[in-house]
Design a protein around this motif. Structure first.
Motif, PDB file in Angstrom:
ATOM      1  N   LEU A  33      44.352  43.381  42.777  1.00 43.46           N
ATOM      2  CA  LEU A  33      43.356  42.309  42.847  1.00 43.46           C
ATOM      3  C   LEU A  33      42.804  42.158  44.266  1.00 43.46           C
ATOM      4  N   VAL A  36      40.498  45.213  44.953  1.00 48.80           N
ATOM      5  CA  VAL A  36      39.225  45.112  44.232  1.00 48.80           C
ATOM      6  C   VAL A  36      38.337  44.058  44.889  1.00 48.80           C
ATOM      7  N   ILE A  64      32.313  48.413  36.131  1.00 43.70           N
ATOM      8  CA  ILE A  64      33.716  48.112  36.448  1.00 43.70           C
ATOM      9  C   ILE A  64      34.617  49.193  35.868  1.00 43.70           C
ATOM     10  N   THR A  76      44.974  44.987  34.862  1.00 40.65           N
ATOM     11  CA  THR A  76      44.027  44.514  35.872  1.00 40.65           C
ATOM     12  C   THR A  76      42.598  44.853  35.473  1.00 40.65           C
ATOM     13  N   LEU A  80      39.541  42.206  34.900  1.00 41.44           N
ATOM     14  CA  LEU A  80      38.236  42.270  35.556  1.00 41.44           C
ATOM     15  C   LEU A  80      37.107  42.209  34.529  1.00 41.44           C
ATOM     16  N   LYS A  81      37.283  42.910  33.414  1.00 45.49           N
ATOM     17  CA  LYS A  81      36.252  42.886  32.366  1.00 45.49           C
ATOM     18  C   LYS A  81      36.155  41.495  31.730  1.00 45.49           C
ATOM     19  N   PHE A  89      33.228  36.531  37.504  1.00 41.77           N
ATOM     20  CA  PHE A  89      33.511  37.596  38.461  1.00 41.77           C
ATOM     21  C   PHE A  89      33.180  37.173  39.891  1.00 41.77           C
ATOM     22  N   ILE A  92      36.142  36.354  42.193  1.00 37.92           N
ATOM     23  CA  ILE A  92      37.206  37.348  42.344  1.00 37.92           C
ATOM     24  C   ILE A  92      37.988  37.183  43.653  1.00 37.92           C
TER      25      ILE A  92
END
Length: 169
Positions: A33, A36, A64, A76, A80-81, A89, A92
């Motif tokens: 995380l 990203v 993504i 993970t 994210l999706k 998003f 994040i």
């Protein structure tokens, strides 16, 4: 970031922390995380693409998936999706931060942020770290930053506490 965004981020981070705890992948998930969030927020073109309300969610999900499949865990990637599907998003970075703080709480760690007018000596940082560790009975992780706009002194933030010993003028 306003309090609603922080609260939303806490909810998503807590959910992901529970998934990671169940699958015994908290350290890995924290690393993924954070990575990203750092990668995406450091590239304005990618950030603007993912934050744009004009771009369809399906297109964002494909990006993504193409960018991270095989580089991060399936949990993970799914997370994210989910953030893309729910138009979350843009949080994040704060979600990654809240995940880190939740992980610290599980481990009994204290994360303190020291901001000073100039670079502090290592012995001073160690003193702050050991004082907080002794007082709160846990490991203390210290993050130090320098803020040129401070005239002197420092600010220490940890948990819900702020110690401000800066000079105003």
């Amino acid at each position: 970031m306003d309090s609603i965004q922080v609260q939303v981020s806490k909810i998503y981070a807590k959910a992901m922390l529970e998934v990671a705890e169940e699958s015994n992948t908290i350290d890995l998930t924290e690393e993924e995380l954070s990575g990203v969030a750092a990668t995406i927020s450091s590239d304005p073109m990618i950030w603007n693409f993912l934050a744009s309300p004009k771009i369809h969610k399906v297109d964002k999900e494909k990006v993504i998936e193409n960018a991270f499949t095989g580089k991060i865990s399936a949990d993970t990637l799914s997370f994210l999706k989910l953030l893309v599907k729910r138009d979350r998003f843009i949080y994040i970075k704060e979600i990654a931060n809240q995940f880190l703080l939740g992980h610290d709480a599980l481990k009994g760690r204290i994360r303190a942020f020291v901001t000073s007018a100039q670079k502090l000596e290592e012995k001073d940082l160690k003193n702050i770290q050991s004082t907080l560790a002794d007082k709160y009975k846990g490991e203390c992780i210290l993050e130090h930053s320098i803020s040129p706009e401070l005239v002197g002194g420092m600010i220490i933030r940890f948990k819900d506490n702020i110690i401000d010993s800066t000079f105003k003028s």
